[in-house]
Design a protein around this motif. Sequence first.
Motif, PDB file in Angstrom:
ATOM      1  N   VAL A 258       0.720  -1.138  -0.088  1.00 28.81           N
ATOM      2  CA  VAL A 258       0.116  -0.026  -0.086  1.00 28.81           C
ATOM      3  C   VAL A 258       0.804   1.187   0.114  1.00 28.81           C
ATOM      4  CG1 VAL A 258      -1.690   1.354   1.434  1.00 28.81           C
ATOM      5  CG2 VAL A 258      -1.940  -1.216   1.018  1.00 28.81           C
ATOM      6  N   GLU A 259       2.039   1.355   1.118  1.00 27.26           N
ATOM      7  CA  GLU A 259       2.706   2.446   1.002  1.00 27.26           C
ATOM      8  C   GLU A 259       3.559   2.426  -0.344  1.00 27.26           C
ATOM      9  OE1 GLU A 259       4.456   0.767   4.528  1.00 27.26           O
ATOM     10  OE2 GLU A 259       4.284   2.705   5.586  1.00 27.26           O
ATOM     11  N   ASN A 260       3.970   1.479  -1.056  1.00 29.98           N
ATOM     12  CA  ASN A 260       4.614   1.674  -2.068  1.00 29.98           C
ATOM     13  C   ASN A 260       3.566   2.496  -3.415  1.00 29.98           C
ATOM     14  OD1 ASN A 260       7.008   0.727  -1.291  1.00 29.98           O
ATOM     15  ND2 ASN A 260       6.742  -1.433  -2.084  1.00 29.98           N
ATOM     16  N   SER A 261       2.469   1.854  -3.307  1.00 27.41           N
ATOM     17  CA  SER A 261       1.592   2.362  -4.325  1.00 27.41           C
ATOM     18  C   SER A 261       1.080   3.945  -4.089  1.00 27.41           C
ATOM     19  CB  SER A 261       0.087   1.746  -4.130  1.00 27.41           C
ATOM     20  OG  SER A 261       0.088   0.146  -4.416  1.00 27.41           O
ATOM     21  N   LEU A 262       1.231   4.269  -2.699  1.00 26.75           N
ATOM     22  CA  LEU A 262       1.150   5.703  -2.381  1.00 26.75           C
ATOM     23  C   LEU A 262       2.399   6.700  -3.048  1.00 26.75           C
ATOM     24  CD1 LEU A 262      -0.205   5.391   1.275  1.00 26.75           C
ATOM     25  CD2 LEU A 262      -1.379   6.910  -0.554  1.00 26.75           C
ATOM     26  N   ILE A 263       3.583   5.831  -2.850  1.00 24.64           N
ATOM     27  CA  ILE A 263       4.589   6.585  -3.743  1.00 24.64           C
ATOM     28  C   ILE A 263       4.353   6.920  -4.867  1.00 24.64           C
ATOM     29  CG2 ILE A 263       6.982   6.388  -3.969  1.00 24.64           C
ATOM     30  CD1 ILE A 263       7.546   5.015  -1.430  1.00 24.64           C
TER      31      ILE A 263
END
Length: 594
Positions: A258-263
Amino acid sequence: MHQETSPEPKHPPTLRKCVALLRSFPSFSALKRIHAHSLRTGVPISHPHFAKHLIFTLISFLPSLPTMPYALSIFSQIHSPDVFTFNTIIRGFSQSPNPSPALSIHRRMLASSTPADTHTYPFLLKACAKLMALREGEKLHCRSFKDGFESSVFVQNTLVHFYAACGLFENAHHVFERMPERNLVTWNSVINGFALNGRPNEALTLFREMMFEDECVEPDGFTMVSLLTACAELGALALGRRVHVFLFKKGLDFNAHVENSLIDLYAKCGRIDDAYKVFVDMCESRNVVSWTSLIVGLAMNGFGNEALEFFAVMEQERLVPTEITMVGVLYACSHCGLVDDGYRYFNRLQQQYNIVPKIEHYGCMVDLLGRAGLVEEAHNYIITMPMAPNAVVWRTLLGACAMHKTLALGEVAWAKLSELDPGHSGDYVLLSNLYASVGRWADVHKLRRNMLKSGVRKKPGHSLVELGNRVYEFVMGDISHPQSDSIYEMLEEIAVKLRLQGYIPRTTNVLADIEEEEKENALNYHSERLAIAFALMNTSPGMPIRIVKNLRVCADCHLVTKLISKIYDREITVRDRSRFHHFRDGSCSCKDYW
DNA sequence: TTAGGGTTAG
């Protein structure tokens, strides 16, 4: 069914213990002990009493070893494998980088009349999804129905995933709609199917449906990744932020995917600062994908040097780059004109990181040389590549030739493209621009006639702009919007102001004339101009404007947008097919080099 | 003793 009747091995319990040990401490040495034991006792490793356990253990617990060839060699020695053993070996291949043997094993299973169970089809469909083996998957779809699995939610979910992975999101949706029972995985599969196939709006609509209609399901990290992917694709920053707030409230933010998708979301919305903030906050969960997303995001946004600095920090932290990281690094070099650095990184790709360069890496090098004006060198690079250059590579060269007005090599690239990918409208546009840039108008007109005669149509350009909670789409000459009249009035007003600034249209992109002829009237405004006019009308003075375009920005629109950013004192960000343009006060972050 | 869905490029 015929069962093997080989005699009970001498010491199977001891061998079973070895397999159990292998499971607890997966290692090569444990595997060697099994072999040694087998040799000592004379019990073959493929004995049915433990071969299937060994295969299961290998596939489940030792995926990092070159497991599959070894498991297959044991499997092929089993006389009559049972359904569990078939499932296990099919599962192993469906999870491996090359899943095609899963399908041949299924053929052996059919030949031996071993009936499939509810586990078999999901494994097989997963393999087909990975291979994008449409016909095989469709056969399995029919067969699974014949075998009575039409009500198995597992099988149906994999069918949804399979069709989506093959790009047939309508088929995926059809399976989804006919399912009597759905669960979270079903929703995630269909939402992701739309998100991955360029239908982000449908993905978001389905998410709303899921929330309103299905009380039994609660979204999870998978759902969030799909939604963020859809928002990133649309460049829908406000919507993406809402998803961010939502997932934060739900406690789904401690998830690396999820965090990578946010980046990726923030980078693709031109908000590299926000992307960096997510990256910094990740701490523990940060992985090579996080670094890659940030490096690619920086390069795309015109911060090539910063991207390379981050790559150096990543190396200092002893993280091993993937082939995608290296595409990002080469991309950064290319967009900054760093030719020597590009060569150095390319060499390190093999020497230091043991990555076999793929055609994408060679493509980056051609782009790097071509952009820097070394068109001859780019051509030499192509003809000495260790693999056959594909259309993308020749197209890159044609683009460079158009940029640097190199007619002879441009025609070489065109000839190759006519063989490899005839009828690609973008290539006609590039060649036409090239002819026009050197004043070969007769060739421009000939090419246009050929294009019309062979029925090649220019891919329609569209631009997206987000306002409030909605993403608005504009196509060239669009008159469908309710505010259409005022938009065109606004464009007239802009035209007057542009002329006062001394603007002269750049008419080299003459293929635009095709639309002019088709439309009969003069509504040949490029989609981003409609979007910019619409945004200027509907946002407060000084507010930044963000546009997402599906094609490359043409030279004329680039110039116009620069001027608009100055005249109206607005920061305008345009994400085109391959990079960002941040326009401010009459200039662009790409330094007119795109 | 087995099942389905996720992130980065082009």
